[in-house]
Design an enzyme around this catalytic site. Structure first.
Site, short mmCIF file in Angstrom:
data_model
loop_
_atom_site.label_atom_id
_atom_site.label_comp_id
_atom_site.label_asym_id
_atom_site.label_seq_id
_atom_site.Cartn_x
_atom_site.Cartn_y
_atom_site.Cartn_z
N GLY A 1 -18.03 29.77 31.08
CA GLY A 1 -18.43 31.16 30.93
C GLY A 1 -19.06 31.65 32.22
O GLY A 1 -18.71 31.21 33.31
N CYS A 2 -20.02 32.53 32.09
CA CYS A 2 -20.72 33.12 33.23
C CYS A 2 -21.33 32.04 34.11
O CYS A 2 -22.07 31.19 33.64
CB CYS A 2 -21.82 34.03 32.69
SG CYS A 2 -23.05 34.52 33.89
N PHE A 3 -21.01 32.06 35.41
CA PHE A 3 -21.55 31.00 36.27
C PHE A 3 -23.04 31.12 36.49
O PHE A 3 -23.70 30.13 36.77
CB PHE A 3 -20.78 30.84 37.59
CG PHE A 3 -20.53 32.05 38.44
CD1 PHE A 3 -21.36 33.15 38.48
CD2 PHE A 3 -19.42 32.06 39.27
CE1 PHE A 3 -21.11 34.23 39.30
CE2 PHE A 3 -19.16 33.13 40.11
CZ PHE A 3 -20.00 34.23 40.12
N TRP A 4 -23.60 32.31 36.34
CA TRP A 4 -25.07 32.44 36.46
C TRP A 4 -25.75 31.58 35.41
O TRP A 4 -26.75 30.92 35.67
CB TRP A 4 -25.50 33.88 36.25
CG TRP A 4 -24.98 34.89 37.23
CD1 TRP A 4 -24.57 34.68 38.52
CD2 TRP A 4 -24.83 36.28 36.99
NE1 TRP A 4 -24.18 35.86 39.08
CE2 TRP A 4 -24.33 36.86 38.17
CE3 TRP A 4 -25.08 37.10 35.89
CZ2 TRP A 4 -24.07 38.23 38.29
CZ3 TRP A 4 -24.82 38.45 36.01
CH2 TRP A 4 -24.32 39.01 37.20
N CYS A 5 -25.19 31.59 34.19
CA CYS A 5 -25.78 30.86 33.07
C CYS A 5 -25.63 29.36 33.25
O CYS A 5 -26.58 28.59 33.03
CB CYS A 5 -25.11 31.29 31.77
SG CYS A 5 -25.22 33.06 31.44
#
Length: 175
Positions: A9-13
């Site tokens: 999913g979101c790479f920030w997460c």
């Protein structure tokens, strides 16, 4: 040091989770698995490049094994959601492991089998590659430590992932 590349999913997460894992030396956000060379965030978000938002994890195998890296990965996102994580929808948010060699591929297969036991055989995480890695733009690196603290999306999504890390993988959380 060893390297693993995963997309959840979101790479920030995903980056925020792995920055708190024992034995992890560095985490880099980037793009992998697509057909466009040197893609931009805007291109990847459009869903037309085939790339996944991913992280490259450099870790000390004396402190945490590759199997444990994959278990943390599969245990801190939802590996049963096809081409999405929560409200993030599209192939760029797919759950995937990008092994760097045959040994990593075998470890990935074993980790997915373990996760399938926990999820009733519903895991959709793919094993892909080999594929070219492209680092994300600088402003995406260590995002949670800076801008992410003011981003409503991150504030809603990242703390529950960090809590899951602390609850499910207590022995692998940095002090």
């Amino acid at each position: 040091m060893e390297t693993a590349i995963v997309a959840g999913g979101c790479f920030w997460c995903t980056e925020a989770v792995f920055r708190d894992v024992v034995g992890v030396q560095s985490v880099e956000s980037g793009y992998i698995g697509g057909s466009v060379p040197d893609p931009t965030y805007k291109q990847v978000c459009a869903g037309t490049t085939g790339h996944a938002e991913a992280i490259k994890v450099v870790f000390d195998p004396a402190a945490i094994s590759l199997a444990e890296i994959f278990d943390v990965f599969l245990g801190t996102h939802d590996p049963t959601q096809l081409n999405r994580q929560g409200n993030d929808v599209g192939t760029q948010y797919r759950s995937a492991i990008f092994p760097l060699d045959d040994d990593q591929r075998a470890e990935a297969e074993a980790a997915i089998a373990r996760a399938n036991e926990e999820h009733g055989g519903r895991v959709v995480t793919t094993i892909e590659g080999p594929a070219q890695w492209y680092p994300a733009e600088d402003y995406h690196q260590e995002y949670w430590d800076g801008e992410g603290q003011r981003n409503p999306y991150c504030l809603a999504v990242i703390p529950p992932k960090l809590m899951k890390l602390r609850k499910s993988f207590q022995a692998k959380v940095k002090a």
